[in-house]
Design an enzyme around this catalytic site. Structure first.
Site, PDB file in Angstrom:
ATOM      1  N   LYS A 188      -9.860   5.953   2.297  1.00 52.66           N
ATOM      2  CA  LYS A 188      -9.255   6.058   3.633  1.00 52.66           C
ATOM      3  C   LYS A 188      -9.431   7.470   4.228  1.00 52.66           C
ATOM      4  CE  LYS A 188      -7.568   1.861   3.957  1.00 52.66           C
ATOM      5  NZ  LYS A 188      -7.909   1.196   2.719  1.00 52.66           N
TER       6      LYS A 188
HETATM    7  C1  LIG Z   1      -6.682  -3.567   6.968  1.00 49.70           C
HETATM    8  C2  LIG Z   1      -6.007  -3.268   5.663  1.00 49.70           C
HETATM    9  N1  LIG Z   1      -4.759  -3.770   5.450  1.00 49.70           N
HETATM   10  C3  LIG Z   1      -4.107  -3.533   4.311  1.00 49.70           C
HETATM   11  C4  LIG Z   1      -4.650  -2.779   3.292  1.00 49.70           C
HETATM   12  C5  LIG Z   1      -3.890  -2.609   2.027  1.00 49.70           C
HETATM   13  O1  LIG Z   1      -3.667  -1.276   1.672  1.00 49.70           O
HETATM   14  P1  LIG Z   1      -3.482  -0.863   0.139  1.00 49.70           P
HETATM   15  O2  LIG Z   1      -4.801  -1.063  -0.541  1.00 49.70           O
HETATM   16  O3  LIG Z   1      -3.084   0.576   0.218  1.00 49.70           O
HETATM   17  O4  LIG Z   1      -2.429  -1.720  -0.428  1.00 49.70           O
HETATM   18  C6  LIG Z   1      -5.925  -2.229   3.465  1.00 49.70           C
HETATM   19  C7  LIG Z   1      -6.527  -1.418   2.407  1.00 49.70           C
HETATM   20  O5  LIG Z   1      -7.604  -1.539   1.959  1.00 49.70           O
HETATM   21  C8  LIG Z   1      -6.631  -2.500   4.673  1.00 49.70           C
HETATM   22  O6  LIG Z   1      -7.874  -2.034   4.859  1.00 49.70           O
END
Ligand SMILES: Cc1ncc(COP(=O)(O)O)c(C=O)c1O
Length: 379
Positions: A188
C-alpha cells in the site's frame, strides 16, 4: 539484450516493494526499547496524524483493512438480514465484511472508466433491506461518493487502496465524514506490515470502534469488565511507530508513484494505439487518484495467462488483478451468482493485469516492462 534491459539490469522486477529506511528502523527500535509494545502512546499519535492528513475528525487504528471494514459496518448499524450495496470489482474483503455480521453484499456494476461503483447501478440495487452503501475507491481512484450521499443511507468507504486520493470538491478521500477504511499491507501507499485505519466524522463511532477493537472495553474501565461484545482488532505500538514514520514520507512516495505512472503512460502509448491496450483512466473532473497499482486491460485477443508466463520469463512479475468477486467459487456457491450479471465488471476483470509498480521504480525499469509487454503480446 535491449537498451532498456541494459539500463534496468536483468534482475526480476517485483510487483511491489515497500520503502523502508533508517527513519522506520529508528522509530521501531525506540518502541522496542521503551517496553510499551501495545496500547501505548504511538497509537493515538498515529491516529491523530492520520486524521489530520485526510481532514477527518477522528481515526481508529486497527489490525487490518478487513477488520476496519468489519468495525465500520457495525458502527453504522449493519446487522443480520441487512443488505449492503457494493462493487464486485474489489479485493474480496469489502464483500466479505457484511457477511461477518450475517448481512448480505448486493453487487451493482461499475463505471467503465473509473472502475468504481456506478452510482446509477447502485441506485437500482437499493431496496427495502439496504442498510448501507459500500463504495470502493478502486486502484486509488475516488468513487463518486457525492452521488451516493443523495440516498441518505449510511456509507462506509473502502479506501484501502486510496490514501492520497482527492474528490473533485477538494475533500481528501477519508475526509467526508463517513467511516472510511484504509489498509497498510506491504504493497500500500504506506505500510505497517499489516494494519489499517478507520477515519470518522462521528465521535460516537470513534468510541464504539475504539471499544470493539479492544475486546469491548470502555475507555475508563478496568481490564476485567467489558460492557459489550468486542474483538482483538488492535494495532500494536510497533506498527503505529512504523506508520508514523511512513506518513512522514507520504508526499514523496505519492509523488514518486505518480511519476512512475507518467513514465508508464509514455512507454505504453504505442501499445494503446496499435493494440488497444487500456491504461488506468487519467484524473478527470477534478477527481485525483492516489496512485496504488498500475493495472492495464489487455487487448481482447491477448491470452492473459500466457502473458503472465511470458513476462515472468523476461523477469517481469505481473498478476491478474482483480477478479470479479461474484464469480469467485464461494460467492457462486453461496449466492448462486453467474456470469453475465455485471458485464462491465466481468469484462474489466477478465482483461486486467497489474504491472510492477512501486515508488523506487526507475524509468529504465518501466521501459523494460513496457518493452517486455509489447514483445509478449506480439508473440
Ligand atoms: C480494496 C481493498 N479492500 C480491502 C482490503 C483489505 O485490507 P487488508 O489486507 O489490510 O485486510 C484491501 C487490501 O488488499 C483492498 O485492496
Amino acid at each position: 539484450m535491449t537498451r532498456a534491459d541494459a539500463e534496468a539490469g536483468t534482475d526480476d522486477i517485483p510487483l511491489a516493494k515497500p520503502v523502508i529506511g533508517e527513519a522506520e528502523e529508528r522509530a521501531v527500535l525506540e518502541v522496542l526499547r521503551s517496553g510499551r509494545l501495545s496500547l501505548g502512546p504511538r497509537v493515538p499519535a498515529f491516529e491523530e496524524a492520520f486524521a489530520r492528513r485526510v481532514g477527518a475528525r477522528h481515526a481508529c487504528a486497527v489490525s487490518s483493512g478487513t477488520t476496519g471494514l468489519h468495525l465500520a459496518l457495525r458502527a453504522v448499524g449493519v446487522g443480520a438480514g441487512d443488505e449492503v450495496v457494493t462493487s464486485p470489482l474489489s479485493f474480496v474483503a469489502s464483500a466479505n465484511a457484511p457477511l461477518f455480521e450475517r448481512a448480505r453484499p448486493v453487487f451493482a456494476d461499475i463505471d467503465p472508466v473509473t472502475l468504481c461503483l456506478d452510482p446509477d447501478a447502485a441506485a437500482a440495487a437499493i431496496g427495502g433491506r439496504t442498510a448501507a452503501l459500500l463504495p470502493v475507491h478502486i486502484f486509488g481512484y475516488p468513487a463518486d461518493v457525492a452521488a451516493l450521499e443523495r440516498h441518505g443511507l449510511p456509507i462506509v468507504e473502502d479506501a484501502c487502496e486510496a490514501l492520497g486520493a482527492c474528490h473533485a470538491d477538494g475533500t481528501p478521500v477519508g475526509g467526508r465524514g463517513h467511516p472510511a477504511v484504509f489498509g497498510f499491507y506491504a504493497n500500500k501507499q504506506i505500510t505497517t506490515g499489516e494494519g489499517g485505519m478507520v477515519t470518522l466524522g462521528s465521535a460516537e463511532h470513534k468510541v464504539r470502534i475504539d471499544s470493539e477493537r479492544n475486546q469491548g472495553r470502555a475507555p475508563d474501565m478496568g481490564w476485567l469488565d467489558h460492557d459489550r461484545l468486542g474483538f482483538n482488532h488492535r494495532l500494536s505500538d510497533i506498527a503505529c511507530a512504523l506508520g508514523l514514520a511512513q506518513l512522514e514520507r507520504l508526499d514523496d512516495m505519492l509523488a514518486a508513484r505518480a511519476r512512475v505512472a507518467g513514465w508508464y503512460r509514455e512507454a505504453l502509448a504505442g501499445l494503446v494505439v496499435e493494440r488497444a491496450l487500456v491504461l488506468p483512466c487519467p484524473d478527470a473532473n477534478g477527481d485525483r487518484r492516489g496512485w496504488f497499482v498500475f493495472v492495464v486491460q489487455l487487448p481482447a485477443d491477448a491470452d492473459r495467462d500466457a502473458t503472465v508466463v511470458g513476462l515472468r520469463e523476461l523477469g517481469v512479475q505481473s498478476k491478474p488483478y482483480l477478479p470479479a468477486i461474484h464469480l469467485m467459487s464461494f460467492y457462486r456457491e453461496r449466492f448462486g451468482h453467474r456470469p453475465g450479471e455485471f458485464p462491465v465488471c466481468e469484462r474489466v476483470a477478465a482483461a486486467s493485469l497489474a504491472l510492477p509498480f512501486f515508488p523506487q521504480m526507475s524509468e529504465a525499469q518501466v521501459a523494460r516492462v513496457a518493452e517486455a509487454l509489447g514483445r509478449v503480446i506480439a508473440a
